[in-house]
Scaffold this motif. Structure first.
Motif, PDB file in Angstrom:
ATOM      1  N   ASP A 127      -1.924   3.501  -8.615  1.00 38.73           N
ATOM      2  CA  ASP A 127      -0.723   3.705  -8.637  1.00 38.73           C
ATOM      3  C   ASP A 127       0.414   3.688  -7.331  1.00 38.73           C
ATOM      4  O   ASP A 127       1.400   4.443  -7.336  1.00 38.73           O
ATOM      5  N   GLY A 128      -0.095   2.902  -6.359  1.00 39.25           N
ATOM      6  CA  GLY A 128       0.509   2.993  -4.968  1.00 39.25           C
ATOM      7  C   GLY A 128       0.555   4.361  -4.144  1.00 39.25           C
ATOM      8  O   GLY A 128       1.154   4.301  -3.253  1.00 39.25           O
ATOM      9  N   LYS A 129      -0.548   5.002  -4.575  1.00 39.53           N
ATOM     10  CA  LYS A 129      -0.840   6.182  -3.496  1.00 39.53           C
ATOM     11  C   LYS A 129      -2.061   6.409  -3.787  1.00 39.53           C
ATOM     12  O   LYS A 129      -3.235   5.895  -4.606  1.00 39.53           O
ATOM     13  N   GLY A 130      -2.582   7.284  -2.631  1.00 33.37           N
ATOM     14  CA  GLY A 130      -4.106   7.584  -2.554  1.00 33.37           C
ATOM     15  C   GLY A 130      -4.420   8.624  -1.192  1.00 33.37           C
ATOM     16  O   GLY A 130      -3.646   9.136  -0.590  1.00 33.37           O
ATOM     17  N   GLU A 131      -5.758   8.245  -1.160  1.00 31.82           N
ATOM     18  CA  GLU A 131      -6.242   8.901   0.105  1.00 31.82           C
ATOM     19  C   GLU A 131      -6.566   7.867   1.149  1.00 31.82           C
ATOM     20  O   GLU A 131      -7.535   7.154   0.539  1.00 31.82           O
ATOM     21  N   VAL A 132      -6.671   8.116   2.582  1.00 34.92           N
ATOM     22  CA  VAL A 132      -7.328   6.988   3.438  1.00 34.92           C
ATOM     23  C   VAL A 132      -7.994   7.877   4.592  1.00 34.92           C
ATOM     24  O   VAL A 132      -7.545   9.322   4.813  1.00 34.92           O
ATOM     25  N   ALA A 156      -1.766   8.960   1.481  1.00 38.54           N
ATOM     26  CA  ALA A 156      -1.028   7.782   1.736  1.00 38.54           C
ATOM     27  C   ALA A 156      -0.200   6.942   0.607  1.00 38.54           C
ATOM     28  O   ALA A 156      -0.608   7.313  -0.551  1.00 38.54           O
ATOM     29  N   LYS A 157       0.818   6.383   0.994  1.00 35.77           N
ATOM     30  CA  LYS A 157       1.335   5.173   0.137  1.00 35.77           C
ATOM     31  C   LYS A 157       1.723   4.071   0.583  1.00 35.77           C
ATOM     32  O   LYS A 157       1.692   4.126   1.729  1.00 35.77           O
ATOM     33  N   SER A 158       1.861   2.889  -0.358  1.00 40.80           N
ATOM     34  CA  SER A 158       1.947   1.722   0.168  1.00 40.80           C
ATOM     35  C   SER A 158       2.532   0.785  -0.968  1.00 40.80           C
ATOM     36  O   SER A 158       2.484   1.201  -2.166  1.00 40.80           O
ATOM     37  N   GLU A 159       3.202  -0.140  -0.714  1.00 38.90           N
ATOM     38  CA  GLU A 159       3.694  -1.046  -1.877  1.00 38.90           C
ATOM     39  C   GLU A 159       2.711  -2.093  -2.145  1.00 38.90           C
ATOM     40  O   GLU A 159       2.623  -2.662  -3.232  1.00 38.90           O
ATOM     41  N   SER A 160       1.544  -2.014  -1.282  1.00 39.44           N
ATOM     42  CA  SER A 160       0.495  -2.819  -1.699  1.00 39.44           C
ATOM     43  C   SER A 160      -0.677  -2.126  -2.440  1.00 39.44           C
ATOM     44  O   SER A 160      -0.475  -0.920  -2.388  1.00 39.44           O
ATOM     45  N   GLU A 161      -1.435  -2.729  -3.222  1.00 46.57           N
ATOM     46  CA  GLU A 161      -2.511  -2.131  -4.044  1.00 46.57           C
ATOM     47  C   GLU A 161      -3.839  -2.296  -3.273  1.00 46.57           C
ATOM     48  O   GLU A 161      -3.884  -3.280  -2.790  1.00 46.57           O
ATOM     49  N   LEU A 169       1.145   9.506   5.047  1.00 44.70           N
ATOM     50  CA  LEU A 169       1.194   8.163   5.721  1.00 44.70           C
ATOM     51  C   LEU A 169       1.775   7.079   4.766  1.00 44.70           C
ATOM     52  O   LEU A 169       1.236   6.775   3.881  1.00 44.70           O
ATOM     53  N   LEU A 170       2.505   6.113   5.701  1.00 36.73           N
ATOM     54  CA  LEU A 170       2.682   4.878   4.784  1.00 36.73           C
ATOM     55  C   LEU A 170       1.745   3.714   5.284  1.00 36.73           C
ATOM     56  O   LEU A 170       2.033   3.564   6.750  1.00 36.73           O
ATOM     57  N   VAL A 171       1.321   3.281   4.808  1.00 42.73           N
ATOM     58  CA  VAL A 171       0.086   2.204   5.320  1.00 42.73           C
ATOM     59  C   VAL A 171       0.301   0.691   4.622  1.00 42.73           C
ATOM     60  O   VAL A 171       1.144   0.568   3.850  1.00 42.73           O
ATOM     61  N   GLU A 172      -0.185  -0.351   5.379  1.00 42.92           N
ATOM     62  CA  GLU A 172      -0.115  -1.682   5.063  1.00 42.92           C
ATOM     63  C   GLU A 172      -1.578  -2.083   4.918  1.00 42.92           C
ATOM     64  O   GLU A 172      -2.352  -1.614   5.778  1.00 42.92           O
TER      65      GLU A 172
END
Length: 475
Positions: free
Chosen positions: A427-432, A441-446, A463-466
């Motif tokens: 759902d647009g978030k997780g761990e990196v 982390a979060k991102s607009e991408s899956e 963190l905002l990632v791509e």
């Protein structure tokens, strides 16, 4: 603080005791003690003379022969030596030797103070005008000024003789400020008092101070400045035989022809003091001390630079306390070092550093006041120290430049644009995993587990990632 260091080191030297040159076993009383003053007169010279006079009294010497070859020196040291001579219960004979030697400036006062004065052939004395210390108008009398005066007198040959004599009377001796007038009048009164005490030529003594007049050995004898012209020491002792001098208001006859002569060398304390009060050595010690402590502060725990720097700085300050230094010069020198150090920590593209090098060089040249013979910095030493300091600046700037060009490896700046790997995502978030650390982390991408990502921004602890554009395509 410097005065405290001076007292501390002086007490330490006294506690350690005299060297082996003085304090030997008793010698026969039928002896003439020889003391040598060769070079500029400074604190080491006055201490050597004081120790030599004490040893002469202990040995019950019949006479002290003070052999002189000096361009002059520091006024306080000269006055200490004169005081020792005036208080001495043993007759003191000054002897300007060998041929070609001189008793200039401070040496002239010492000659006038001794009970009997002698010179070797082809020697001279005089030029006793005190050199002005510090900035001011730069007034002083020296050989070059005497030559200029004589040339001016020749060009004014069409003037009346009376005008010429009046000009000669004023000439080089004319002070340009109240302070200079005080200094010259004090020196005149001092040497006139010595001349009157010893029955020597008073008018020439004043001329030696006011006009920097000089005399050769034969001229000095004919004008009652010295009593003896002797080709060597045996000749001096032979000519001194039977002469009478006044000591403590009593007439004392000299019996010198059959005396044994014993030279007293400077002991190790005198030699150490002579070494560290050399302006070049004192200057180098101070720089070693400053740079050693600076390196210790920059790299705590090195220990060795701090220990060496502390010792060198204390000894250097002790020496500077005994020398005629300019506080303006010392301030410029310290400012120069501070600016060069600031350049290493606050890069200004060389502005602070260049200013520091200039301030360092000018301060070094101004550090020792006036033109006292034997007490000035060597140009070679100043140039070497300035180049070394500039080299330190160049090395520091090079290190700063390399640091600016190197990629950042710590902190938030190092985190941005770093690549990472997804550990889990939903759902647009997780761990990196980024740079070995787990981040929310979060991102607009899956993403799916194992995907490569790149950090765009840090928002507090997230963190905002791509997607990583450099990641290999999935198979």
């Amino acid at each position: 603080m410097v005065h405290f260091l001076y007292r501390l080191i002086t007490v330490a030297l006294l506690v350690l005791g005299p060297g082996t040159a003085l304090g030997q076993s008793s010698e026969p009383a039928n002896v003439a003690i020889l003391l040598d003053v060769d070079g500029a007169i400074g604190p080491a010279t006055s201490e050597y003379i004081r120790d030599g006079f004490e040893e002469s009294r202990r040995r019950q010497a019949k006479v002290i022969v003070l052999r002189l070859n000096t361009p002059g020196g520091l006024d306080p040291s000269m006055r200490e030596i004169v005081g020792e001579i005036l208080r001495s219960p043993i007759p003191v004979i000054s002897y300007v030797t060998p041929s070609g030697a001189r008793a200039a400036s401070a040496g002239t006062y010492i000659v006038y103070a001794t009970h009997l004065a002698a010179m070797a052939p082809s020697t001279h004395l005089g030029a006793a005008t005190p050199v002005q210390l510090g900035g001011g108008s730069g007034w002083r009398t020296d050989d070059k000024k005497d030559d200029d005066k004589k040339d001016g007198d020749k060009k004014e040959g069409d003037k009346k003789e009376g005008d010429k004599k009046e000009g000669d009377k004023k000439g080089a001796s004319s002070p340009t400020s109240a302070g200079e007038a005080k200094a010259i009048n004090d020196a005149v009164a001092y040497i006139r008092g010595l001349a009157e005490l010893r029955g020597r030529n008073v008018s020439w003594a004043e001329k030696a101070v006011r006009e920097a007049a000089t005399l050769t050995a034969s001229e000095a004898q004919s004008q009652r400045v010295v009593e003896i012209v002797a080709k060597d020491l045996p000749d001096l002792l032979s000519q001194a035989e039977g002469r009478t001098v006044t000591i403590n208001d009593q007439q004392v006859a000299l019996h010198t022809r059959s005396l044994n002569t014993t030279a007293i060398e400077a002991n190790w304390r005198n030699r150490i003091l002579a070494t560290i009060t050399n302006p070049n050595i004192a200057y180098i010690l101070m720089l070693i001390g400053l740079y050693g402590l600076l390196f210790e502060f920059i790299s705590p725990g090195a220990v060795f630079p701090g220990v060496i720097g502390g010792i060198a700085l204390l000894v250097g300050l002790y020496a500077l306390n005994l020398l005629p230094i300019s506080y303006a010069g010392a301030g410029l020198l310290l400012l120069g070092i501070a600016l060069m150090v600031a350049e290493a920590f606050l890069p200004s593209f060389g502005v602070l550093g260049i200013g520091g090098v200039i301030s360092f060089a000018v301060g070094s040249l101004l550090l020792f006041r006036g033109d006292v013979p034997g007490f000035h910095l060597s140009w070679a030493v100043v140039a070497t120290a300035t180049i070394a300091s500039a080299g330190f600046l160049v090395i520091a700037l090079a290190a700063v430049w390399r640091a600016h060009r190197r990629d950042v490896v710590t902190g938030e700046a190092a985190l941005l644009r770093s690549a990472g790997q997804v550990l889990w995502w939903a759902d647009g978030k997780g761990e990196v995993l980024v740079r070995g650390e787990r981040w929310a982390a979060k991102s607009e991408s899956e993403f799916t587990r194992g995907d490569r990502v790149r950090v765009l921004e840090r928002q507090n602890l997230k963190l905002l990632v791509e997607p990583d554009p450099d990641a290999p395509p999935k198979s």
